[in-house]
Design a protein around this motif. Structure first.
Motif, PDB file in Angstrom:
ATOM      1  N   LEU A 145       0.931  -1.245  -0.040  1.00 38.63           N
ATOM      2  CA  LEU A 145      -0.032  -0.009  -0.114  1.00 38.63           C
ATOM      3  C   LEU A 145       0.805   1.202  -0.045  1.00 38.63           C
ATOM      4  O   LEU A 145       0.808   2.006  -0.697  1.00 38.63           O
ATOM      5  CB  LEU A 145      -1.083  -0.009   1.175  1.00 38.63           C
ATOM      6  N   ALA A 146       2.022   1.321   0.871  1.00 40.32           N
ATOM      7  CA  ALA A 146       2.866   2.338   0.781  1.00 40.32           C
ATOM      8  C   ALA A 146       3.645   2.949  -0.430  1.00 40.32           C
ATOM      9  O   ALA A 146       3.535   3.774  -1.036  1.00 40.32           O
ATOM     10  CB  ALA A 146       3.699   2.159   2.145  1.00 40.32           C
ATOM     11  N   HIS A 153       1.253   6.654   5.801  1.00 45.24           N
ATOM     12  CA  HIS A 153       0.828   5.889   7.088  1.00 45.24           C
ATOM     13  C   HIS A 153      -0.424   5.816   7.357  1.00 45.24           C
ATOM     14  O   HIS A 153      -1.240   5.197   7.783  1.00 45.24           O
ATOM     15  CB  HIS A 153       2.158   6.119   7.990  1.00 45.24           C
ATOM     16  N   SER A 154      -0.769   7.202   7.676  1.00 44.91           N
ATOM     17  CA  SER A 154      -2.264   7.497   8.139  1.00 44.91           C
ATOM     18  C   SER A 154      -3.228   7.118   7.124  1.00 44.91           C
ATOM     19  O   SER A 154      -4.273   6.591   7.598  1.00 44.91           O
ATOM     20  CB  SER A 154      -2.360   9.234   8.236  1.00 44.91           C
ATOM     21  N   GLU A 155      -3.087   7.116   5.753  1.00 43.20           N
ATOM     22  CA  GLU A 155      -3.942   6.641   4.884  1.00 43.20           C
ATOM     23  C   GLU A 155      -4.154   5.097   4.967  1.00 43.20           C
ATOM     24  O   GLU A 155      -5.109   4.538   4.960  1.00 43.20           O
ATOM     25  CB  GLU A 155      -3.671   6.928   3.578  1.00 43.20           C
ATOM     26  N   GLN A 158      -6.055   4.273   8.024  1.00 46.23           N
ATOM     27  CA  GLN A 158      -7.382   4.374   7.868  1.00 46.23           C
ATOM     28  C   GLN A 158      -8.144   3.435   7.071  1.00 46.23           C
ATOM     29  O   GLN A 158      -9.105   2.666   7.399  1.00 46.23           O
ATOM     30  CB  GLN A 158      -7.469   5.725   7.081  1.00 46.23           C
ATOM     31  N   ARG A 159      -7.524   2.900   6.246  1.00 45.68           N
ATOM     32  CA  ARG A 159      -7.727   1.791   5.252  1.00 45.68           C
ATOM     33  C   ARG A 159      -7.839   0.634   6.040  1.00 45.68           C
ATOM     34  O   ARG A 159      -8.970  -0.316   5.817  1.00 45.68           O
ATOM     35  CB  ARG A 159      -6.855   1.610   3.863  1.00 45.68           C
ATOM     36  N   LEU A 160      -7.043   0.099   6.698  1.00 50.53           N
ATOM     37  CA  LEU A 160      -6.948  -1.126   7.476  1.00 50.53           C
ATOM     38  C   LEU A 160      -7.674  -0.902   8.931  1.00 50.53           C
ATOM     39  O   LEU A 160      -7.715  -1.784   9.712  1.00 50.53           O
ATOM     40  CB  LEU A 160      -5.416  -1.553   7.808  1.00 50.53           C
ATOM     41  N   SER A 161      -8.110   0.146   9.324  1.00 51.99           N
ATOM     42  CA  SER A 161      -8.829   0.363  10.403  1.00 51.99           C
ATOM     43  C   SER A 161      -7.775   0.035  11.511  1.00 51.99           C
ATOM     44  O   SER A 161      -8.118  -0.915  12.405  1.00 51.99           O
ATOM     45  CB  SER A 161     -10.061  -0.519  10.647  1.00 51.99           C
ATOM     46  N   ALA A 162      -6.512   0.411  11.630  1.00 51.82           N
ATOM     47  CA  ALA A 162      -5.499   0.014  12.396  1.00 51.82           C
ATOM     48  C   ALA A 162      -5.040   1.169  13.102  1.00 51.82           C
ATOM     49  O   ALA A 162      -4.978   2.443  12.403  1.00 51.82           O
ATOM     50  CB  ALA A 162      -4.505  -0.819  11.968  1.00 51.82           C
ATOM     51  N   VAL A 167       0.738   0.647  12.254  1.00 48.35           N
ATOM     52  CA  VAL A 167       0.954   0.288  10.782  1.00 48.35           C
ATOM     53  C   VAL A 167       2.424   0.962  10.692  1.00 48.35           C
ATOM     54  O   VAL A 167       3.250   0.302   9.795  1.00 48.35           O
ATOM     55  CB  VAL A 167       0.100   1.586  10.055  1.00 48.35           C
ATOM     56  N   LYS A 168       2.904   1.932  11.373  1.00 45.31           N
ATOM     57  CA  LYS A 168       4.301   2.312  11.180  1.00 45.31           C
ATOM     58  C   LYS A 168       5.119   1.187  11.744  1.00 45.31           C
ATOM     59  O   LYS A 168       6.184   0.792  10.999  1.00 45.31           O
ATOM     60  CB  LYS A 168       4.592   3.457  11.935  1.00 45.31           C
ATOM     61  N   SER A 169       5.029   0.428  12.748  1.00 40.56           N
ATOM     62  CA  SER A 169       5.706  -0.661  13.290  1.00 40.56           C
ATOM     63  C   SER A 169       5.581  -1.745  12.289  1.00 40.56           C
ATOM     64  O   SER A 169       6.696  -2.371  11.899  1.00 40.56           O
ATOM     65  CB  SER A 169       5.146  -1.144  14.392  1.00 40.56           C
TER      66      SER A 169
END
Length: 183
Positions: A145-146, A153-155, A158-162, A167-169
């Motif tokens: 995705l990235a 990372h924020s998108e 949001q997409r993964l509801s996490a 997500v950064k980790s």
């Protein structure tokens, strides 16, 4: 060709068959003077010989797996590839059009990578794909995705509801594993 050189070239051809680019470099360094002399003798034009040599080494690389030490010495096998390529070269029509003002050259100019560079890119792509397969599914998804969908990372969060930190980790750990796999 000494027996010691033949003992070196055979394993290099075997390593080329396995995709070892360093082996191709060594093979080129050891054999190009003799093979270039053969090409130059057959084609009688240095510009043609230089171009044909590149194509010959691409063919040697592509067919290294076909080499059999029981059938011939390594340099003999490579010379046969070179000789056959030169014969094909001489048979094809050589249409040379004068280009005094350089318009033809400019029209055909291409910044695309050459055959060896494309070969290297193809191998790099295969290595990256293999390393991506070794990642955990979530790490692979976040990295895809990235980098492929160009999401922040924020998108992605949001997409993964996490959570953003999670997500950064995932992304950092996945990239570390990719780096370890590729090195």
């Amino acid at each position: 060709m000494t027996a010691a050189t033949a003992e070196v070239l055979g394993p290099l051809l075997h390593r080329c068959a396995q995709g070892d680019e360093k082996a191709l470099e060594q093979l080129y360094r050891l054999t190009s003077p003799q093979l270039f002399a053969l090409v130059l003798r057959m084609l009688r034009r240095r510009d043609w010989a230089e171009e044909a040599m590149q194509e010959c080494y691409v063919r040697i690389w592509q067919h290294a797996g076909d080499y059999s030490p029981a059938q011939s010495q390594p340099l003999t096998w490579m010379s046969r590839i070179v000789r056959n390529h030169c014969i094909d070269w001489l048979r094809k029509p050589q249409l040379e059009v004068p280009d005094a003002d350089g318009t033809i050259v400019e029209a055909w100019a291409d910044d695309a990578p050459g055959p060896l560079a494309r070969l290297a890119q193809n191998q790099d792509s295969r290595r990256i794909a293999e390393c991506l397969k070794r990642l955990e599914a979530i790490q692979r998804q976040v990295i895809a995705l990235a980098f492929f969908d160009d999401l922040s990372h924020s998108e992605i969060a949001q997409r993964l509801s996490a959570p953003l930190g999670t997500v950064k980790s995932w992304c950092r750990r996945g990239l570390e594993r990719l780096k370890g796999c590729l090195s």
